[in-house]
Design an enzyme around this catalytic site. Structure first.
Site, PDB file in Angstrom:
ATOM      1  N   ASN A   8      32.856  43.380  34.299  1.00 53.66           N
ATOM      2  CA  ASN A   8      33.651  44.601  34.159  1.00 53.66           C
ATOM      3  C   ASN A   8      33.340  45.176  32.783  1.00 53.66           C
ATOM      4  OD1 ASN A   8      35.524  46.607  34.003  1.00 53.66           O
ATOM      5  ND2 ASN A   8      37.329  45.270  33.925  1.00 53.66           N
ATOM      6  N   TRP A   9      32.490  46.200  32.787  1.00 52.77           N
ATOM      7  CA  TRP A   9      32.069  46.779  31.505  1.00 52.77           C
ATOM      8  C   TRP A   9      33.157  47.648  30.874  1.00 52.77           C
ATOM      9  CZ3 TRP A   9      26.298  48.719  32.421  1.00 52.77           C
ATOM     10  CH2 TRP A   9      25.457  47.599  32.537  1.00 52.77           C
ATOM     11  N   LYS A  10      34.206  47.927  31.622  1.00 48.12           N
ATOM     12  CA  LYS A  10      35.286  48.814  31.138  1.00 48.12           C
ATOM     13  C   LYS A  10      34.663  50.140  30.636  1.00 48.12           C
ATOM     14  CE  LYS A  10      37.867  44.653  30.290  1.00 48.12           C
ATOM     15  NZ  LYS A  10      38.740  43.835  29.434  1.00 48.12           N
ATOM     16  N   HIS A  92      43.395  46.299  38.235  1.00 45.60           N
ATOM     17  CA  HIS A  92      43.143  45.668  36.931  1.00 45.60           C
ATOM     18  C   HIS A  92      44.356  45.938  36.020  1.00 45.60           C
ATOM     19  CE1 HIS A  92      41.504  44.885  32.967  1.00 45.60           C
ATOM     20  NE2 HIS A  92      40.679  44.063  33.580  1.00 45.60           N
ATOM     21  N   GLU A 162      43.984  36.897  37.003  1.00 40.38           N
ATOM     22  CA  GLU A 162      43.764  37.165  35.573  1.00 40.38           C
ATOM     23  C   GLU A 162      45.106  37.135  34.850  1.00 40.38           C
ATOM     24  OE1 GLU A 162      39.988  39.472  34.733  1.00 40.38           O
ATOM     25  OE2 GLU A 162      41.450  40.991  35.268  1.00 40.38           O
ATOM     26  N   SER A 211      39.129  35.989  29.300  1.00 39.15           N
ATOM     27  CA  SER A 211      38.362  35.338  28.221  1.00 39.15           C
ATOM     28  C   SER A 211      37.342  34.331  28.740  1.00 39.15           C
ATOM     29  CB  SER A 211      39.295  34.645  27.214  1.00 39.15           C
ATOM     30  OG  SER A 211      40.052  35.601  26.527  1.00 39.15           O
ATOM     31  N   GLY A 232      34.945  40.288  31.226  1.00 38.81           N
ATOM     32  CA  GLY A 232      35.023  41.539  30.475  1.00 38.81           C
ATOM     33  C   GLY A 232      34.071  41.509  29.298  1.00 38.81           C
TER      34      GLY A 232
HETATM   35  C1  PEP Z   1      39.267  41.661  32.064  1.00 37.69           C
HETATM   36  O1  PEP Z   1      39.737  42.554  31.358  1.00 37.69           O
HETATM   37  O2  PEP Z   1      39.284  41.725  33.306  1.00 37.69           O
HETATM   38  C2  PEP Z   1      38.713  40.483  31.421  1.00 37.69           C
HETATM   39  C3  PEP Z   1      38.582  39.392  32.125  1.00 37.69           C
HETATM   40  O3  PEP Z   1      38.352  40.620  30.123  1.00 37.69           O
HETATM   41  P1  PEP Z   1      37.843  39.481  29.127  1.00 37.69           P
HETATM   42  O4  PEP Z   1      36.807  38.668  29.836  1.00 37.69           O
HETATM   43  O5  PEP Z   1      37.286  40.243  27.969  1.00 37.69           O
HETATM   44  O6  PEP Z   1      39.051  38.667  28.788  1.00 37.69           O
END
Ligand code: PEP
Length: 249
Positions: A8-10, A92, A162, A211, A232
């Site tokens: 997920n590149w956001k 999300h 998540e 994370s 992410g």
């Molecule tokens: C997310 O926002 O879906 C996510 C998993 O981010 P990160 O891996 O940076 O915690």
């Protein structure tokens, strides 16, 4: 079932040039026995076609809860499907923080399925308490988000657990453990079994997000009771993301 690793590149990277380099670097090393889905921002969805890439699967980060009409700024499920998108992240925590309720998430899931897209439905609690109220919160999310979904459609559904407190952009982010993830995947499976049936619920893929990085991915995949990861921050670094992909081997 193949492992599913989702990037997920956001709202990153900042430019098409950087997005192209990141896509190419990930694609060059991508593993055969793993489904790797890249969810770039909308303007970069054309990268797969432009680069004639055959390895990475195209995903989107969100979809409209409506089919067509006066919804300025939104993109429908059929438009995404028409653009070559296969998977779509729905619910999300970033979107939920901007107003997506379980009811909206439910509408988006139904629109996505109707258009032939595979929803990656994010669920997760804001905080953990000692009394297990967070389990009730997760159960309500599942009950309300999957209303009207048929047993046959479950094979196209991925649930991304998540815990919001573990997402890296959270100022107090704290890594979760594979044993917590295992407990939650059992709880999610049980909740889905109660709604649908044990055999139908087994069709749902459960992945973990929060994370996930090149150091902990293998442990989540081996001991977390999940068949993939939603990534992410670490998905914006090709080297780190490739290590995560390789840990699914
Ligand atoms: C997310 O926002 O879906 C996510 C998993 O981010 P990160 O891996 O940076 O915690």
């Amino acid at each position: 079932m193949k492992y599913l690793i989702v990037a997920n590149w956001k709202m990153n990277p900042a430019s098409r040039k950087e997005a192209t380099a990141l896509w190419k670097n990930i694609s060059a090393e991508s593993a055969k026995n793993t489904e790797v889905v890249i969810c770039p921002p909308y303007p970069f969805l054309s990268l797969k076609k432009d680069l004639k890439d055959k390895k990475l699967i195209l995903g989107a980060q969100d979809v409209s809860a409506d089919v067509s009409g006066a919804h300025t700024g939104e993109v429908s499920a059929s438009m995404l499907a028409d653009t070559g998108v296969k998977y779509v992240i729905i619910g999300h925590s970033d979107r939920r923080a901007k107003g997506d309720t379980n009811e909206v998430v439910n509408k988006k899931i139904l629109c996505a399925l109707k258009a032939g897209l595979k929803p990656i439905v994010c669920i997760g609690e804001n905080t953990r308490d000692d009394h297990g109220f967070y389990l009730h919160f997760i159960k309500t999310q599942i009950d309300e988000c999957f209303r009207g979904v048929s047993k046959a459609q479950l094979q196209d559904i991925t649930i991304a657990y998540e815990p919001i407190w573990s997402i890296s952009t959270n100022p107090n982010a704290k890594e979760d453990t594979p044993s917590d993830s295992l407990e939650m995947s059992i709880f999610i499976l049980k909740t889905m079994s109660d709604i649908f049936s044990t055999s139908a619920a087994k069709d749902v893929r459960i992945i973990y997000g929060g994370s996930v990085n090149e150091k902990n991915a293998e442990s989540f995949l081996l001991h977390g009771g999940v068949s993939g990861a939603l990534v992410g921050r670490a998905s914006l670094d090709a080297k780190k993301f490739i290590k995560i992909i390789n840990s699914a081997k």
